[in-house]
Design a protein around this motif. Structure first.
Motif, PDB file in Angstrom:
ATOM      1  N   GLY A 224       0.774  -1.233   0.000  1.00  0.00           N
ATOM      2  CA  GLY A 224       0.000   0.000   0.000  1.00  0.00           C
ATOM      3  C   GLY A 224       0.803   1.279   0.000  1.00  0.00           C
ATOM      4  N   TRP A 225       0.231   2.295   0.634  1.00  0.00           N
ATOM      5  CA  TRP A 225       0.846   3.624   0.649  1.00  0.00           C
ATOM      6  C   TRP A 225       2.216   3.604   1.316  1.00  0.00           C
ATOM      7  N   GLN A 226       2.389   2.705   2.282  1.00  0.00           N
ATOM      8  CA  GLN A 226       3.664   2.650   2.991  1.00  0.00           C
ATOM      9  C   GLN A 226       4.797   2.201   2.078  1.00  0.00           C
ATOM     10  N   GLN A 227       4.531   1.260   1.198  1.00  0.00           N
ATOM     11  CA  GLN A 227       5.567   0.839   0.256  1.00  0.00           C
ATOM     12  C   GLN A 227       5.962   1.996  -0.657  1.00  0.00           C
TER      13      GLN A 227
ATOM     14  N   TYR B   7      19.673  -3.719  13.605  1.00  0.00           N
ATOM     15  CA  TYR B   7      18.724  -3.723  14.725  1.00  0.00           C
ATOM     16  C   TYR B   7      17.297  -3.968  14.239  1.00  0.00           C
ATOM     17  N   GLY B   8      17.159  -4.800  13.221  1.00  0.00           N
ATOM     18  CA  GLY B   8      15.855  -5.158  12.688  1.00  0.00           C
ATOM     19  C   GLY B   8      15.217  -4.121  11.786  1.00  0.00           C
ATOM     20  N   VAL B   9      15.973  -3.076  11.426  1.00  0.00           N
ATOM     21  CA  VAL B   9      15.433  -1.962  10.651  1.00  0.00           C
ATOM     22  C   VAL B   9      16.242  -1.789   9.360  1.00  0.00           C
ATOM     23  N   PRO B  10      15.582  -1.573   8.225  1.00  0.00           N
ATOM     24  CA  PRO B  10      16.319  -1.239   7.014  1.00  0.00           C
ATOM     25  C   PRO B  10      17.163   0.016   7.255  1.00  0.00           C
ATOM     26  N   CYS B  11      18.447  -0.085   6.937  1.00  0.00           N
ATOM     27  CA  CYS B  11      19.395   0.956   7.327  1.00  0.00           C
ATOM     28  C   CYS B  11      20.399   1.227   6.208  1.00  0.00           C
ATOM     29  N   PHE B  12      20.784   2.476   6.104  1.00  0.00           N
ATOM     30  CA  PHE B  12      21.842   2.890   5.188  1.00  0.00           C
ATOM     31  C   PHE B  12      23.079   3.188   6.018  1.00  0.00           C
ATOM     32  N   LYS B  13      24.206   2.590   5.619  1.00  0.00           N
ATOM     33  CA  LYS B  13      25.461   2.817   6.326  1.00  0.00           C
ATOM     34  C   LYS B  13      26.490   3.405   5.373  1.00  0.00           C
ATOM     35  N   VAL B  14      27.283   4.318   5.905  1.00  0.00           N
ATOM     36  CA  VAL B  14      28.400   4.902   5.175  1.00  0.00           C
ATOM     37  C   VAL B  14      29.634   4.722   6.051  1.00  0.00           C
ATOM     38  N   ASP B  15      30.655   4.115   5.489  1.00  0.00           N
ATOM     39  CA  ASP B  15      31.884   3.849   6.247  1.00  0.00           C
ATOM     40  C   ASP B  15      31.589   3.121   7.556  1.00  0.00           C
ATOM     41  N   GLY B  16      30.626   2.201   7.508  1.00  0.00           N
ATOM     42  CA  GLY B  16      30.279   1.401   8.669  1.00  0.00           C
ATOM     43  C   GLY B  16      29.381   2.073   9.681  1.00  0.00           C
ATOM     44  N   GLN B  17      29.019   3.325   9.441  1.00  0.00           N
ATOM     45  CA  GLN B  17      28.180   4.088  10.374  1.00  0.00           C
ATOM     46  C   GLN B  17      26.751   4.216   9.841  1.00  0.00           C
ATOM     47  N   ALA B  18      25.775   3.966  10.697  1.00  0.00           N
ATOM     48  CA  ALA B  18      24.367   4.115  10.318  1.00  0.00           C
ATOM     49  C   ALA B  18      24.038   5.594  10.161  1.00  0.00           C
ATOM     50  N   ILE B  19      23.529   5.967   8.984  1.00  0.00           N
ATOM     51  CA  ILE B  19      23.163   7.372   8.754  1.00  0.00           C
ATOM     52  C   ILE B  19      21.660   7.573   8.654  1.00  0.00           C
ATOM     53  N   GLY B  20      20.895   6.505   8.559  1.00  0.00           N
ATOM     54  CA  GLY B  20      19.442   6.628   8.499  1.00  0.00           C
ATOM     55  C   GLY B  20      18.797   5.317   8.116  1.00  0.00           C
ATOM     56  N   GLY B  21      17.536   5.204   8.465  1.00  0.00           N
ATOM     57  CA  GLY B  21      16.794   4.008   8.123  1.00  0.00           C
ATOM     58  C   GLY B  21      15.303   4.263   8.248  1.00  0.00           C
ATOM     59  N   PHE B  22      14.528   3.240   7.956  1.00  0.00           N
ATOM     60  CA  PHE B  22      13.076   3.408   7.977  1.00  0.00           C
ATOM     61  C   PHE B  22      12.378   2.075   8.139  1.00  0.00           C
ATOM     62  N   ALA B  23      11.094   2.132   8.450  1.00  0.00           N
ATOM     63  CA  ALA B  23      10.275   0.937   8.559  1.00  0.00           C
ATOM     64  C   ALA B  23       8.810   1.317   8.467  1.00  0.00           C
ATOM     65  N   ALA B  24       7.995   0.332   8.112  1.00  0.00           N
ATOM     66  CA  ALA B  24       6.546   0.511   8.048  1.00  0.00           C
ATOM     67  C   ALA B  24       5.919  -0.075   9.306  1.00  0.00           C
ATOM     68  N   TYR B  25       4.935   0.622   9.833  1.00  0.00           N
ATOM     69  CA  TYR B  25       4.170   0.164  10.984  1.00  0.00           C
ATOM     70  C   TYR B  25       2.684   0.244  10.634  1.00  0.00           C
ATOM     71  N   LYS B  26       1.844  -0.167  11.529  1.00  0.00           N
ATOM     72  CA  LYS B  26       0.414  -0.274  11.229  1.00  0.00           C
ATOM     73  C   LYS B  26      -0.179   1.035  10.699  1.00  0.00           C
ATOM     74  N   ASN B  27       0.100   2.155  11.359  1.00  0.00           N
ATOM     75  CA  ASN B  27      -0.544   3.413  10.983  1.00  0.00           C
ATOM     76  C   ASN B  27       0.415   4.505  10.529  1.00  0.00           C
ATOM     77  N   HIS B  28       1.686   4.179  10.373  1.00  0.00           N
ATOM     78  CA  HIS B  28       2.660   5.189   9.979  1.00  0.00           C
ATOM     79  C   HIS B  28       3.916   4.540   9.410  1.00  0.00           C
ATOM     80  N   CYS B  29       4.746   5.360   8.822  1.00  0.00           N
ATOM     81  CA  CYS B  29       6.109   4.967   8.478  1.00  0.00           C
ATOM     82  C   CYS B  29       7.019   5.685   9.461  1.00  0.00           C
TER      83      CYS B  29
END
Length: 122
Positions: free
Chosen positions: A13-16, A39-61
């Protein structure tokens, strides 16, 4: 197919649509980033460091800066969103713009460069 692509294939749906747009924007900003599950979350890493990530939940992203400070630093810019100490919640009626994604990533990268979250050696 990488780990984030596999995750997004399970979201509907809209979350995708939202998360695919965030993924594309994050890759535009950091094209050489590593896409992993962290940590169970889709994550972007640069030089081994997490710079951001995201996930879908029931009523929000949720957007995760992987820092307790980033959302505090950007509290004025993110005042229209619900937040926890570690995530930004985006409802279907809201939009996390490319400019805000770029600002979140830039802020996180400054924190990493300044050593935020790393224990100081004695």
């Amino acid at each position: 197919m990488n780990a984030i692509d596999e995750y997004l294939a399970t979201v509907g749906g809209w979350q995708q649509d939202v998360l695919l747009a965030w993924q594309a924007e994050m890759l535009k900003i950091e094209p050489d980033s590593e896409q992993v599950i962290y940590y169970g979350v889709p994550c972007f890493k640069v030089d081994g460091q997490a710079i951001g990530g995201f996930a879908a939940y029931k009523n929000h992203c949720a957007y995760f800066p992987f820092s307790g400070q980033t959302l505090v630093t950007l509290s004025d810019e993110l005042r229209d969103f619900n937040k926890t100490s570690g995530s930004l919640h985006v409802k279907e009626t809201q939009k996390l713009t490319p400019e805000l994604i770029a600002l979140l990533i830039a802020t996180r990268k400054v924190e990493i460069a300044e050593g935020y979250g790393h224990r100081k050696k004695k």
